[in-house]
Design an enzyme around this catalytic site. Structure first.
Site, PDB file in Angstrom:
ATOM      1  N   HIS A 251       0.821  -1.208   0.000  1.00 43.59           N
ATOM      2  CA  HIS A 251       0.000   0.000   0.000  1.00 43.59           C
ATOM      3  C   HIS A 251       0.856   1.260   0.000  1.00 43.59           C
ATOM      4  CE1 HIS A 251      -3.774  -2.228   1.691  1.00 43.59           C
ATOM      5  NE2 HIS A 251      -3.591  -2.421   0.394  1.00 43.59           N
ATOM      6  N   HIS A 383      -4.104  -6.116 -10.520  1.00 45.93           N
ATOM      7  CA  HIS A 383      -2.799  -5.514 -10.226  1.00 45.93           C
ATOM      8  C   HIS A 383      -1.775  -5.873 -11.304  1.00 45.93           C
ATOM      9  CE1 HIS A 383      -3.726  -4.027  -6.176  1.00 45.93           C
ATOM     10  NE2 HIS A 383      -4.371  -5.155  -5.959  1.00 45.93           N
TER      11      HIS A 383
END
Length: 407
Positions: A251, A383
């Site tokens: 993150h 992703h």
């Protein structure tokens, strides 16, 4: 140094990998309810049912593939849009359920900001791609987010509600708000309404500039309803897939990239966006990459930088690649090219599954796929797919917006 992205062979490799990922995701097509959870070989797992976030991510990827001119992608995107407008949407209270079982019965009726962020992202990308019903879905998702999740007074979003919107969860989270930044930027590209870019900036300012920066770029993920840090959240479930304890390295990298996208959305962006993006990137690399004696990014860190969960998640290296590509393009600094090459080599060696398809979603600390773990199967290509596209696109608020400018 000649960039890899300037070399025809590398560009062709990225394109081929993107097509391979889209082909794998296509097998998730559930006849009625959206997109299924796939096992390691790409077969649907009926016991997992249909999750809204997976349906949204496949729809988003399919919309991007359609923008690139990939035959068959439009049908995937349209299937996802129908599911989001139909069985996954609550006909009584509005908003989107978290999950259905394999028969289409509601399995989780909670209304989560995380799910709604991806509904908005999928609808926005499909709107840019010109898919029927996409703009209506975007407007509906935006209305629910504005009414139920957005806190104008704080400039960030609540976490979740019960099905009838009577009680909101006494928790606030960085993960859902990070994905709302991505979704808001996509909504800005799809609608031209600057309020979405301004909201993305407000969220980013709090989590990165107000929370992470004073902690030397260590970002706590969990907060009380009045936005106080809960440092010991999930100490008994440290490898949680969405709310792990401590600092989530991936993150930090994802925020670094998103700050550059926020900058691209603003006519007069503040200088801290790029400065903080570079600082977040550097901190994630220094503290998360190969810090336990084995190549790869650890999943989480304690607040003193000690590795907590040493598993290697595919989405983390994918976000690292994307961040290096975006920051390299933005700054021209050759350091980012070094990391871009390093992490593609790592991903290709350990994560890319050329036998059964897609990427291994998780590796243990010895870089082997574990028999169990945080993730089962291969439910997600989002992703990895974005890591193949961002290096080839101009900087823009969103991927769909970037593709629209080069299409």
């Amino acid at each position: 140094m000649t960039l890899w992205t300037a070399r025809a062979a590398h560009r062709a490799w990225l394109d081929a990998e993107a097509r391979r990922l889209v082909d794998f995701a296509a097998a998730a097509d559930h006849p009625e309810h959206g997109f299924a959870w796939l096992d390691g070989s790409g077969a649907p797992l009926p016991e997992q049912g249909v999750h809204t976030w997976i349906t949204c991510r496949v729809t988003h990827v399919a919309a991007l593939a359609h923008l690139e001119g990939i035959p068959g992608a439009s049908a995937l995107a349209d299937h996802g849009l129908r599911a989001l407008a139909g069985p996954l949407r609550d006909p009584e209270h509005d908003g989107w359920f978290t999950a259905l079982d394999s028969r289409g019965t509601v399995a989780d009726s909670r209304k989560e900001a995380y799910q709604h962020a991806f509904v908005l992202l999928a609808a926005a990308s499909a709107t840019v791609a010109g898919r029927p019903g996409a703009r209506e879905l975007l407007d509906a998702a935006a209305a629910v987010i504005e009414q139920r999740f957005w806190e104008e007074e704080t400039g960030r979003c609540r976490e979740s509600w019960d099905a009838a919107w009577h009680a909101d969860e006494p928790y606030r989270g960085a993960n859902s708000n990070m994905h709302l930044v991505e979704a808001f930027l996509a909504a800005f590209d799809a609608t031209g309404d600057r309020v979405w870019a301004e909201r993305a900036l407000r969220i980013a300012h709090f989590f990165v500039h107000e929370v992470a920066a004073p902690r030397d770029w260590r970002l706590p993920e969990h907060f009380t309803p009045d936005w106080q840090v809960v440092a010991d959240y999930n100490t008994d479930d440290r490898a949680h897939p969405f709310r792990p304890y401590g600092v989530t390295v991936g993150h930090v990298l994802e925020w670094a990239r998103l700050l550059v996208h926020v900058e691209a959305a603003l006519p007069d962006p503040p200088s801290w966006l790029l400065a903080d993006a570079e600082a977040m990137f550097a901190a994630a690399v220094a503290r998360g990459w190969s810090v336990d004696g084995t190549e790869g990014f650890v999943y989480t860190l304690d607040y003193d930088d000690t590795p907590v969960v040493r598993s290697r998640m595919h989405w983390v290296v994918a976000e690292a690649i994307s961040a290096a590509a975006v920051l390299g393009q933005r700054t021209g600094d050759e350091r980012y090219e070094h990391w871009y090459r390093t992490w593609w080599d790592h991903a290709a060696t350990y994560f890319v599954d050329t036998v059964q398809g897609s990427w291994h979603h998780e590796l243990d600390p010895t870089l082997a796929p574990p028999p169990g773990g945080t993730w089962s199967g291969k439910p997600d290509v989002y992703h990895a797919y974005q890591a193949t596209r961002l290096p080839l696109l101009p900087l823009a608020p969103s991927l769909a917006g970037a593709l629209a400018t080069v299409g």
